[in-house]
Design an enzyme around this catalytic site. Structure first.
Site, PDB file in Angstrom:
ATOM      1  NE  ARG A  21      -1.469  -1.386   3.703  1.00  0.00           N
ATOM      2  CZ  ARG A  21      -1.626  -1.118   4.995  1.00  0.00           C
ATOM      3  NH1 ARG A  21      -2.780  -0.658   5.447  1.00  0.00           N
ATOM      4  NH2 ARG A  21      -0.643  -1.322   5.850  1.00  0.00           N
ATOM      5  CD  GLU A  26       6.082   5.739  15.570  1.00  0.00           C
ATOM      6  OE1 GLU A  26       7.230   5.554  16.037  1.00  0.00           O
ATOM      7  OE2 GLU A  26       5.052   5.273  16.095  1.00  0.00           O
ATOM      8  CD  GLN A  45       6.158  30.591  11.520  1.00  0.00           C
ATOM      9  OE1 GLN A  45       5.987  31.539  12.275  1.00  0.00           O
ATOM     10  NE2 GLN A  45       6.863  30.702  10.405  1.00  0.00           N
ATOM     11  NE  ARG A  57      13.523  27.395  -0.651  1.00  0.00           N
ATOM     12  CZ  ARG A  57      12.728  28.311  -1.198  1.00  0.00           C
ATOM     13  NH1 ARG A  57      12.679  29.529  -0.697  1.00  0.00           N
ATOM     14  NH2 ARG A  57      11.976  28.000  -2.240  1.00  0.00           N
ATOM     15  CG  HIS A  60      17.632  31.782   6.374  1.00  0.00           C
ATOM     16  ND1 HIS A  60      16.737  31.079   5.611  1.00  0.00           N
ATOM     17  CD2 HIS A  60      18.169  32.709   5.545  1.00  0.00           C
ATOM     18  CE1 HIS A  60      16.714  31.566   4.382  1.00  0.00           C
ATOM     19  NE2 HIS A  60      17.587  32.554   4.312  1.00  0.00           N
ATOM     20  CE  LYS A  70      14.819  27.966  11.006  1.00  0.00           C
ATOM     21  NZ  LYS A  70      15.599  28.510   9.881  1.00  0.00           N
ATOM     22  CE1 TYR A 130      11.667  26.565   8.196  1.00  0.00           C
ATOM     23  CE2 TYR A 130      11.558  25.221   6.212  1.00  0.00           C
ATOM     24  CZ  TYR A 130      11.650  26.459   6.824  1.00  0.00           C
ATOM     25  OH  TYR A 130      11.730  27.592   6.052  1.00  0.00           O
ATOM     26  CG  ASP A 167      19.005  33.616   1.333  1.00  0.00           C
ATOM     27  OD1 ASP A 167      18.798  34.266   2.373  1.00  0.00           O
ATOM     28  OD2 ASP A 167      18.417  32.554   1.062  1.00  0.00           O
TER      29      ASP A 167
END
Length: 196
Positions: A21, A26, A45, A57, A60, A70, A130, A167
């Protein structure tokens, strides 16, 4: 979860169950997270980004306190995820570690407050999600040039980095330090001890 070479960062590769399937795993487990990181993860968030191959990216980070921890995974495609120690006074200042995140192994990376974060999409339509410990606050958000030669991050040589204007204009690690924009190791350690 096992610790990475950058203090305050961990990697988690779950057991993936497959059958005719599809697959199941987890993604995040509160108890295992607490046992590894030494504190609970406070979710404020959740973000999702979709990137074309070569999109870069970051790097940061947010000022500490409160910073922004994060918990990152790639749900479609593949990215090279990079954690950078940008904490002045840290024994590992300027070091980084890269981990491949993809939709096959479902590996996740956790980076604590005060660490820098970047990733490069290795495939088109790579989707990264994230969890963040704090919400986005523009006045506390900063960046470092992910192509800073002094950091020497080994990005894939077969890809041309696609950066946002913000950036691309970010300062080098040295410039950010001169401007007093970097978190300190002591601030980050003190903040993390309050979470325990």
């Amino acid at each position: 979860m096992r610790p990475l070479g950058v203090e305050g960062a961990w990697v988690d590769t779950p057991t993936v169950f497959t059958d005719d399937r599809g697959r199941f795993h987890e993604w995040f487990k509160k108890g295992e997270f607490r046992d590894s990181a030494g504190h609970a993860f406070s979710l404020a968030q959740a973000n999702c980004s979709r990137s074309a191959r070569g999109t870069l990216r970051g790097i940061h980070y947010a000022t500490v306190p409160p910073g922004q921890a994060k918990y990152v995974t790639c749900v479609s495609g593949a990215v090279l995820d990079v954690v950078v120690d940008i904490r002045t006074g840290s024994p590992g200042f300027g070091t980084w570690e890269a981990v491949r995140l993809d939709d096959r192994t479902h590996t996740s990376v956790y980076l604590s407050e005060g660490l820098g974060h970047a990733f490069m999409a290795l495939e088109d339509d790579s989707t990264v999600v994230y969890l963040c410990s704090e919400g986005y606050a523009p006045e506390r958000e900063f960046g470092i040039d992910p192509l800073d030669p002094a950091l020497g991050i080994t990005w894939p040589k077969d890809l041309v980095p696609l950066l946002s204007a913000k950036d691309a204009a970010a300062p080098t690690l040295e410039e950010a330090g001169r401007k007093g924009l970097l978190p300190t190791y002591a601030e980050c350690a003190a903040y993390r001890s309050r979470l325990e």
